[in-house]
Design a protein around this motif. Structure first.
Motif, mmCIF file in Angstrom:
data_model
loop_
_atom_site.group_PDB
_atom_site.id
_atom_site.type_symbol
_atom_site.label_atom_id
_atom_site.label_comp_id
_atom_site.label_asym_id
_atom_site.label_seq_id
_atom_site.Cartn_x
_atom_site.Cartn_y
_atom_site.Cartn_z
ATOM 1 N N SER A 115 29.955 109.423 18.262
ATOM 2 C CA SER A 115 30.129 108.058 18.738
ATOM 3 C C SER A 115 28.887 107.246 18.395
ATOM 4 O O SER A 115 27.770 107.773 18.398
ATOM 5 N N HIS A 298 39.152 103.854 23.095
ATOM 6 C CA HIS A 298 38.698 104.055 21.717
ATOM 7 C C HIS A 298 38.286 102.740 21.059
ATOM 8 O O HIS A 298 37.529 102.755 20.083
ATOM 9 N N LYS A 301 34.567 102.398 21.081
ATOM 10 C CA LYS A 301 33.928 103.235 20.067
ATOM 11 C C LYS A 301 34.061 102.602 18.686
ATOM 12 O O LYS A 301 33.135 102.664 17.868
#
Length: 377
Positions: A115, A298, A301
């Motif tokens: 990440s 997500h 990210k």
């Protein structure tokens, strides 16, 4: 005596988990002369990445790695000096107890997901005391000097450059896959999850003045592709043409050949973690299909990586790149986003090469892990 390492991998979904751990295990053996056992609970997934492997073998040596089947009924094994649990997988209780019983417990590392989020730097290398008295250390791959870096073999970029600069090498590789490429065609690889925006993207490619040749390895996106083509099934080797777009289905290739596929293409659409990193090393413009998480976690990210990756681009190119990635991952119009990207193609090509070169100035993940162990002694 070689230092012993145990790497545990639970295959949760597709090939990202085993892809990362297999690459790591190979590199630790080849470049750091370590004795590595790779424990895998799904050898069928492993065989897809290492075709010469045996899906039914409880133990086998592949490229110097001692590959073991991780059975549900764990029979026991003496712990290694370094124990890596990949992606928070739960180690066998008997193995953990054997670790605790040693006079000098192993270094226990939780190799986490990749990440670019800011908090990763603060958590990298921190201990997590366990109730049984052991300590587990968090180890985060990443894109900055305060993380564990990215998987990269020492010879990777040199091999990439040799592949691209050796006359005929690219053509020979593509011919081996059965790819006959029109001279003016843009070559695109597509390795993705299911995506409702695929049809919009394919429509604009088919209507384009420049021909495109889309290479699609076996995977989950084939169902969407078949739907767009009006086909019930797309076998390996299938070739279809719609307007300026040629679509070709490839077999699932080994990791080494997948690297070459990425090097050979002008644009790479990739998914998950392993192919995401390898596409960055390819040094070509790319599109990332990030693994979907609950409540769209997500997306954070995705934005965190874009915040790093688009630095150095002009505002217009950065906006077009971000727009394409958001469209692909947030169910927005891919046709409009793809068209907006086209004026910036030369800048994106150079930027992709520069990004790969910049990341290569930092220690790779395997080397960082080895240094972490040595510093712990």
């Amino acid at each position: 005596m070689k230092t012993t390492w145990d790497i545990f991998c639970t295959v949760v979904d597709n090939y990202g988990d085993i892809g990362v751990t297999w690459r790591l295990a190979r590199q630790l053996v080849a470049e750091h002369d370590l004795a590595v056992r790779l424990w895998v609970d799904d050898l069928k997934a492993f065989v897809r990445l290492c075709p010469e492997a045996d899906a039914n073998a409880e133990q086998q040596y592949q490229q110097g790695v001692d590959v073991r089947h991780w059975p549900a009924d764990w029979q026991g094994a003496a712990p290694a000096q370094v124990v890596v649990g990949a992606f928070a997988c739960v180690l066998p209780a008997a193995y953990v107890e054997a670790m605790r019983a040693q006079a000098t417990p192993p270094l226990w590392l939780n190799l986490d997901y990749l990440s670019a989020e800011d908090w990763v730097e603060g958590c990298h290398g921190l201990p997590s005391p366990q109730a049984n008295g052991l300590r587990k250390m968090f180890f985060f791959p990443g894109f900055t000097a305060n993380t564990g870096g990215l998987l990269r073999e020492a010879s990777l970029l040199a091999r990439r450059d040799a592949f691209l600069q050796t006359p005929g090498e690219r053509a020979r590789f593509l011919q081996g896959l059965g790819v006959q490429l029109e001279a003016s065609a843009r070559l695109i690889s597509l390795f993705a999850y299911e995506n409702p925006q695929l049809a919009n993207w394919l429509d604009v490619l088919a209507a384009d003045q420049q021909p495109s040749h889309l290479l699609v390895p076996q995977g989950r996106v084939l169902a969407d592709l078949a739907c767009w083509l009006g086909e019930a099934h797309l076998p390996v080797g299938a070739i279809h043409q719609r307007g300026a777009l040629t679509v070709q289905v490839l077999p699932f290739v080994s990791q080494d050949d997948y690297d070459k596929l990425l090097w050979a293409c002008d644009f790479n659409a990739v998914r998950g973690e392993d192919s995401f990193v390898r596409a960055q090393w390819a040094g070509a413009p790319m599109l990332w299909h990030i693994y979907v998480q609950e409540e769209n976690a997500h997306w954070e990210k995705l934005e965190a990586f874009l915040g790093h990756y688009r630095r150095g681009l002009s505002d217009a190119a950065a906006g077009a790149l971000s727009g394409l990635w958001r469209a692909w991952n947030m169910d927005q119009d891919m046709a409009q986003a793809w068209q907006a990207l086209q004026p910036h193609w030369p800048q994106l090509r150079q930027h992709a090469r520069d990004w790969a070169a910049e990341q290569a100035t930092r220690p790779d993940l395997a080397t960082a892990l080895v240094h972490f162990y040595r510093n712990s002694l």
